[in-house]
Write a protein that holds these residues in place. Structure first.
Motif, PDB file in Angstrom:
ATOM      1  N   THR A 196      21.578   6.462  -4.757  1.00 35.46           N
ATOM      2  CA  THR A 196      20.378   5.636  -4.866  1.00 35.46           C
ATOM      3  C   THR A 196      19.156   6.483  -4.563  1.00 35.46           C
ATOM      4  OG1 THR A 196      21.637   3.688  -4.157  1.00 35.46           O
ATOM      5  CG2 THR A 196      19.228   3.544  -4.034  1.00 35.46           C
ATOM      6  N   ASN A 197      18.375   6.743  -5.590  1.00 33.61           N
ATOM      7  CA  ASN A 197      17.169   7.569  -5.441  1.00 33.61           C
ATOM      8  C   ASN A 197      17.466   8.892  -4.753  1.00 33.61           C
ATOM      9  OD1 ASN A 197      15.592   5.462  -6.564  1.00 33.61           O
ATOM     10  ND2 ASN A 197      15.479   4.463  -4.555  1.00 33.61           N
ATOM     11  N   GLY A 198      18.603   9.493  -5.129  1.00 36.10           N
ATOM     12  CA  GLY A 198      18.943  10.806  -4.595  1.00 36.10           C
ATOM     13  C   GLY A 198      19.651  10.796  -3.258  1.00 36.10           C
ATOM     14  N   LEU A 199      19.929   9.624  -2.698  1.00 33.33           N
ATOM     15  CA  LEU A 199      20.667   9.539  -1.433  1.00 33.33           C
ATOM     16  C   LEU A 199      22.095   9.076  -1.724  1.00 33.33           C
ATOM     17  CD1 LEU A 199      20.634   9.726   1.682  1.00 33.33           C
ATOM     18  CD2 LEU A 199      20.027   7.293   1.716  1.00 33.33           C
ATOM     19  N   LEU A 200      23.068   9.869  -1.310  1.00 35.33           N
ATOM     20  CA  LEU A 200      24.479   9.560  -1.541  1.00 35.33           C
ATOM     21  C   LEU A 200      25.071   8.867  -0.308  1.00 35.33           C
ATOM     22  CD1 LEU A 200      25.614  13.012  -3.022  1.00 35.33           C
ATOM     23  CD2 LEU A 200      24.730  11.044  -4.259  1.00 35.33           C
ATOM     24  N   TYR A 201      25.901   7.847  -0.551  1.00 38.83           N
ATOM     25  CA  TYR A 201      26.571   7.162   0.557  1.00 38.83           C
ATOM     26  C   TYR A 201      27.759   6.379   0.007  1.00 38.83           C
ATOM     27  CZ  TYR A 201      23.423   3.433  -1.113  1.00 38.83           C
ATOM     28  OH  TYR A 201      22.724   2.533  -1.880  1.00 38.83           O
ATOM     29  N   PRO A 202      28.743   6.072   0.844  1.00 35.41           N
ATOM     30  CA  PRO A 202      29.946   5.383   0.352  1.00 35.41           C
ATOM     31  C   PRO A 202      29.625   3.959  -0.096  1.00 35.41           C
ATOM     32  CG  PRO A 202      30.334   6.360   2.515  1.00 35.41           C
ATOM     33  CD  PRO A 202      28.855   6.419   2.266  1.00 35.41           C
ATOM     34  N   ASP A 203      30.272   3.553  -1.169  1.00 37.23           N
ATOM     35  CA  ASP A 203      30.239   2.153  -1.583  1.00 37.23           C
ATOM     36  C   ASP A 203      30.961   1.330  -0.515  1.00 37.23           C
ATOM     37  OD1 ASP A 203      30.143  -0.232  -2.972  1.00 37.23           O
ATOM     38  OD2 ASP A 203      31.454   0.423  -4.609  1.00 37.23           O
ATOM     39  N   SER A 204      30.421   0.194  -0.184  1.00 38.87           N
ATOM     40  CA  SER A 204      31.085  -0.786   0.680  1.00 38.87           C
ATOM     41  C   SER A 204      30.574  -2.144   0.251  1.00 38.87           C
ATOM     42  CB  SER A 204      30.784  -0.528   2.166  1.00 38.87           C
ATOM     43  OG  SER A 204      29.389  -0.544   2.414  1.00 38.87           O
ATOM     44  N   VAL A 205      31.394  -3.174   0.427  1.00 32.54           N
ATOM     45  CA  VAL A 205      31.025  -4.464  -0.144  1.00 32.54           C
ATOM     46  C   VAL A 205      31.578  -5.594   0.695  1.00 32.54           C
ATOM     47  CG1 VAL A 205      33.038  -4.422  -1.687  1.00 32.54           C
ATOM     48  CG2 VAL A 205      31.089  -5.858  -2.278  1.00 32.54           C
ATOM     49  N   VAL A 206      30.791  -6.649   0.824  1.00 39.29           N
ATOM     50  CA  VAL A 206      31.316  -7.913   1.336  1.00 39.29           C
ATOM     51  C   VAL A 206      31.204  -8.924   0.211  1.00 39.29           C
ATOM     52  CG1 VAL A 206      30.900  -7.531   3.787  1.00 39.29           C
ATOM     53  CG2 VAL A 206      29.075  -8.514   2.376  1.00 39.29           C
ATOM     54  N   GLY A 207      32.222  -9.768   0.112  1.00 38.13           N
ATOM     55  CA  GLY A 207      32.261 -10.734  -0.971  1.00 38.13           C
ATOM     56  C   GLY A 207      32.582 -12.116  -0.456  1.00 38.13           C
ATOM     57  N   THR A 208      32.209 -13.116  -1.233  1.00 37.08           N
ATOM     58  CA  THR A 208      32.411 -14.496  -0.795  1.00 37.08           C
ATOM     59  C   THR A 208      33.767 -15.044  -1.215  1.00 37.08           C
ATOM     60  OG1 THR A 208      31.192 -15.174  -2.764  1.00 37.08           O
ATOM     61  CG2 THR A 208      29.986 -15.114  -0.684  1.00 37.08           C
ATOM     62  N   ASP A 209      34.685 -14.164  -1.528  1.00 36.83           N
ATOM     63  CA  ASP A 209      36.067 -14.564  -1.740  1.00 36.83           C
ATOM     64  C   ASP A 209      36.918 -13.655  -0.870  1.00 36.83           C
ATOM     65  OD1 ASP A 209      37.958 -16.108  -3.910  1.00 36.83           O
ATOM     66  OD2 ASP A 209      38.831 -14.223  -3.239  1.00 36.83           O
ATOM     67  N   SER A 210      37.901 -14.225  -0.193  1.00 37.86           N
ATOM     68  CA  SER A 210      38.667 -13.438   0.768  1.00 37.86           C
ATOM     69  C   SER A 210      39.427 -12.294   0.101  1.00 37.86           C
ATOM     70  CB  SER A 210      39.632 -14.328   1.550  1.00 37.86           C
ATOM     71  OG  SER A 210      40.455 -15.059   0.684  1.00 37.86           O
ATOM     72  N   HIS A 211      39.701 -12.391  -1.212  1.00 35.79           N
ATOM     73  CA  HIS A 211      40.430 -11.327  -1.887  1.00 35.79           C
ATOM     74  C   HIS A 211      39.524 -10.197  -2.369  1.00 35.79           C
ATOM     75  CE1 HIS A 211      43.376 -14.659  -1.983  1.00 35.79           C
ATOM     76  NE2 HIS A 211      44.116 -13.679  -1.534  1.00 35.79           N
ATOM     77  N   THR A 212      38.288 -10.189  -1.877  1.00 38.00           N
ATOM     78  CA  THR A 212      37.411  -9.026  -2.058  1.00 38.00           C
ATOM     79  C   THR A 212      38.129  -7.761  -1.595  1.00 38.00           C
ATOM     80  OG1 THR A 212      35.442 -10.395  -1.752  1.00 38.00           O
ATOM     81  CG2 THR A 212      35.176  -8.040  -1.371  1.00 38.00           C
ATOM     82  N   THR A 213      39.084  -7.915  -0.678  1.00 40.40           N
ATOM     83  CA  THR A 213      39.833  -6.774  -0.135  1.00 40.40           C
ATOM     84  C   THR A 213      40.572  -5.985  -1.204  1.00 40.40           C
ATOM     85  OG1 THR A 213      41.677  -8.275   0.271  1.00 40.40           O
ATOM     86  CG2 THR A 213      40.186  -7.844   2.110  1.00 40.40           C
TER      87      THR A 213
END
Length: 898
Positions: A196-213
């Motif tokens: 993002t704009n030249g800054l690297l970082y790990p993807d991480s996500v929270v989702g509104t369904d428990s199977h986001t895992t």
């Protein structure tokens, strides 16, 4: 106030192999801290996030130190903030989220603030996938027919979501007909590493369904949260979480021939459930990982909610990179991902010495020990080895009513009921299969089991086997990629021949979108009290979820779904009994139609190609004709239609002022509902079809909605009036007030009247009385449903007292201002002699500063009983939400102050 990041000195450039730079990143090795090498990979992701977001206000240096010292701090239940990289929604939870955002804009406007501040501050991916009702099945034209019906039913809420995608920045809406949210996330949306704009970082996500895992299988840290928490995350608030313990799960060996990923995941689920992993991360490692495909990993990660963990995490390795290339990610992107993760000690390389990772506890499984199995008949962790299935079924018929029992009298167990099916006399028995569905994100993202099912169908067709015409069979792929590789393999025609035609792309039977079964079959079941069965390749089989008339529901691999459909019953021993009779009159056995691993691997290798993924997701971004033709308003404030039965302005912010209302206790409250153990969010939250005699049906009919247009509760999640009426409306709910009667009613204690839960709640409200709920263990387990908290709040419930809570549900209750209390260990309503007929008083200080997370609270009843509970506000941030009357009110007031 926020200040400059104190870790800017470790911001480094990541160089490309051929010169130039990928961008900058916060370097963990630059901390020169030996503790990093011992951290589980999943904890390193939390560490990087805390370092990158450290501003000494929302995230502090002390939080970074807590994570670095994980080995010592995690057993102490310390609190940390976490800021995920993005938020994932599907339409059932996306609609209420966008409704809440629209309401927040109105509230902000009414309080004199800038309503345009209400915008997602992190990327939001919203996939419309929960609308596919299996109305038309066993037809090669099912997809188009079901899609047209889907748009007829859901045009209003689809238009609302399209409005949201234009009105709010940073929000991508994936149109209906594209696939299941978790498979689309895996194959397309997941970044693995952001730039993002030249800054690297790990993807991480929270989702509104428990199977986001499911995304944990790709090395992306992700898990389910309540819709309320997700909305706060969208608005830039850090998630407050307890630094979790991490269970190391070592895999060795290799799966034997004929075993599937589903057999493996059901085995893992049972092991972890027995070990106890609630509130913990599970991290997989060991030489067995080399033999485990990415799709198999995703299957295991997907079922984290079923084994109780927050995550089932697979760190990125060479298998992950191969999958990224297969699914059409560019070589440059994969090169950047690998370079970043290697540089930041987040990549597993099996050619290097085994890491020094420390875990809170460890388990080990030799993959060679996995055997064929299913789970059921009522819970996903009740695993049954296939060789024991017939005996287990007969035990279930014998056993008293419970998770493993139906209490069918011996003399009635073998009865055969005749019925007329389209002019032909047919028979039904206990255990006969009436629904067989290849469905769900758990399995339809896995080419091995999908093509394995197709090979079973091919062998069966060639031998002359058929599926009985009254069994409702369906195939709902998680994305269009599945259709492409089934077509390429030439195997779809065999699935069609057995009735497993594609019905649509999205969640179907697994969430109760089964559609009707044939009227004659339904009558035979109801009139003769038969225990009919459904077999599905899903992840949830709680009572009343799949279909109201299938009391026995078994989770199985897609190939086993086909096998049970052919057998027509779960009352079979596949080892000794034939599945059917072939065209030459010979008996056909399970072993005759089951493919070898080699056969499956060959068809996967030749049929699953990168261009399929590219073509599928290029089409997604263009939408489809029905979606593109939807016309929507262009304003940034939503124009509420008071006549709408789909989208309604909820009352959360009515009368809101800039001053927080402060904490509240409970005085002389009646017990609205008195529950035992394992009350799931399926019991609490409105789900499935709207029953014709329910309060929600009455509300719709009063507004001129014909019964055939009721649609499902899920499709009407944007209307609080309907959702409040559907709360606790599950037909299988067991409420001790009813003394053995099952169903969505309760007793109004002052009068003794038996009423619907909604009518009783409104009667208490009219009388000016608070209500509470008594419950046993694991209250709120199952899918993360925000309406399982919003609904009780709208019914006037002020507190829930239980033996234990599911993690996400407890958080949601807090977000809606409901007090969660836990009985002390060894105590519950029964041991304390509570009948639920008492009046309950819970005294809390009026000043939030006088309340501490996890403190003891005394509960007093009007008949002289007094007992101590643990107050389950687990962090100071949760107490702040309670002080404000809820998390959304807290966010609005803080945004106005900025």
């Amino acid at each position: 106030m926020a200040s400059e990041n104190p870790f800017r000195s470790i911001l480094k450039a990541l160089e490309k192999p051929d010169g130039g730079e990928f961008g900058n990143y916060y370097s963990l090795p630059a901390l020169n801290d030996p503790r990093i090498d011992k951290l589980p990979y999943s904890i390193r992701i939390l560490l990087e996030s805390a370092i990158r977001n450290c501003d000494e206000f929302q995230v502090k240096s002390n939080d970074v130190e807590k994570i670095l010292d994980w080995e010592n701090t995690s057993p102490k239940q310390v609190e940390i903030p976490f800021k995920p990289a993005r938020v994932l929604l599907q339409d059932f939870t996306g609609v209420p989220a966008v409704v809440d955002l629209a309401c927040m804009r109105d509230a902000m406007n009414n309080l004199g603030g800038d309503s345009n501040k209400i915008n997602p501050l992190v990327p939001v991916d919203l996939v419309i996938d929960h609308s596919v009702q299996v109305d038309v099945a066993r037809s090669e034209n099912a997809v188009q027919a079901n899609m047209e019906l889907e748009f007829q039913r859901n045009k209003e809420r689809f238009a609302f979501l399209k409005w949201g995608s234009n009105a709010f920045h940073n929000m991508l809406v994936v149109p209906p007909g594209s696939g299941i949210v978790h498979q689309v996330n895996l194959e397309y949306l997941a970044r693995v590493v952001f730039n993002t704009n030249g800054l690297l970082y790990p993807d991480s996500v929270v989702g509104t369904d428990s199977h986001t895992t499911m995304i944990d299988g790709l090395g992306v840290a992700g898990w389910g949260v309540g819709g309320i928490e997700a909305e706060a995350t969208m608005l830039g608030q850090p998630m407050s979480m307890v630094l979790p313990g991490v269970v190391g799960f070592k895999l060795t060996g290799k799966l034997r021939d004929g075993m599937t990923a589903t057999d493996l995941v059901l085995t893992v689920t049972q092991m972890l459930r027995k070990h106890g992993v609630v509130g913990k991360f599970v991290e997989f490692y060991g030489e067995g990982m080399r033999e485990l495909s990415l799709a198999d990993r995703a299957t295991i990660a997907n079922m984290s909610p079923e084994y109780g963990a927050t995550m089932g995490f697979f760190p990125v390795d060479h298998v992950t990179l191969q999958y990224l290339r297969l699914t059409g990610r560019s070589d440059d992107t994969v090169s950047m991902i690998e370079a970043y993760l290697r540089a930041n000690k987040m990549f597993v390389d099996y050619s290097e010495p085994e890491s020094k990772t420390v875990y809170s506890s460890c388990l080990e499984l030799n993959l060679e020990d996995v055997e064929p199995c299913v789970s059921g008949p009522k819970r996903p962790h009740d695993r049954v080895p296939l060789k024991e299935m017939k005996a287990d079924w007969h035990s279930c018929l014998d056993n008293r009513v419970g998770f493993k029992g139906f209490a069918v009298p011996k003399e009635a167990q073998s009865k055969a009921v005749e019925f007329n099916f389209n002019g032909t006399t047919a028979q039904l028995r206990h255990g006969d299969v009436v629904i067989a569905a290849i469905t769900s994100c758990t399995n339809t993202s896995n080419p091995s089991v999908m093509l394995g099912a197709a090979l079973v169908a091919k062998k069966a067709c060639e031998l002359g086997l058929e599926v009985k015409p009254w069994i409702k069979t369906s195939l709902a792929p998680g994305s269009g990629v599945v259709t492409k590789y089934l077509a390429k393999s030439g195997l779809q025609k065999y699935l069609n021949q057995l009735g497993f035609s594609i019905v649509g792309y999205g969640c179907t039977t697994c969430i109760g979108n089964s559609g009707d079964i044939h009227e004659a079959v339904a009558s035979a079941i109801v009139d003769n009290d038969l225990v009919a069965s459904a077999v599905l390749s899903g992840n949830r089989n709680f009572e009343g979820r799949v279909h109201p008339l299938t009391r026995a529901n078994y989770l199985a691999s897609p190939p086993l779904v086909v096998a049970y459909a052919l057998a027509g019953t779960v009352d079979i021993d596949f080892e000794t009994q034939p599945i059917g009779t072939g065209k030459d009159g010979k008996q056909i056995f399970f072993r005759d139609i089951w493919p070898s691993n080699k056969e499956v691997a060959e068809v996967v290798q030749s049929s699953v190609l990168p261009d399929m993924f590219k073509a599928t997701y290029e089409a997604i971004t263009k939408g489809n004709s029905m979606w593109n033709q939807l016309s929507v308003a262009s304003g940034t404030l939503y124009e509420w239609d008071p006549k709408s039965t789909y989208i309604h302005e909820p009352p959360y912010f009515k009368g809101m002022t800039m001053s927080p209302p402060g904490p509240h206790g409970v005085k002389d409250a009646y017990c609205l509902l008195n529950f035992g153990d394992s009350i799931t969010t399926d019991h609490i939250s409105p789900a499935g079809s709207i029953h014709k005699d329910s309060p929600a049906a009455k509300y719709l009919m009063e507004r001129g909605v014909d019964r055939r247009d009721f649609n499902s509760y899920g499709s009407r999640r944007g209307n609080d009036e309907i959702m409040a009426r559907g709360t606790f409306a599950n037909i299988r709910i067991v409420n001790k007030h009813l003394k053995g009667e099952v169903g969505p009613k309760t007793v109004h204690i002052p009068t003794g009247e038996k009423l619907s839960v909604f009518d009783a709640a409104m009667k208490y409200r009219t009388e000016g009385r608070d209500t509470i709920i008594l419950a046993g263990a694991e209250y709120g387990s199952g899918s993360s449903r925000d309406w399982a908290a919003k609904g009780p709040m709208l019914l006037g419930v002020k507190a829930v007292i239980s033996k234990s809570f599911e993690r996400i549900h407890r958080s949601n209750l807090v977000g809606m201002g409901i007090i969660p209390l836990c009985f002390k260990t060894g105590e519950d309503a029964e041991t304390l002699g509570l009948t639920g007929q008492e009046l309950y008083t819970i005294d809390l200080p009026n000043n939030v500063s006088e309340i501490k997370p996890g403190q003891d609270v005394t509960v007093i009843t009007n008949n002289g009983k007094s007992f101590t509970c643990t107050l389950r506000f687990d962090t100071e941030v949760e107490l702040a939400y309670f002080d404000h009357g809820g998390i959304l009110q807290y966010v609005i007031r803080n945004l106005i102050k900025q």
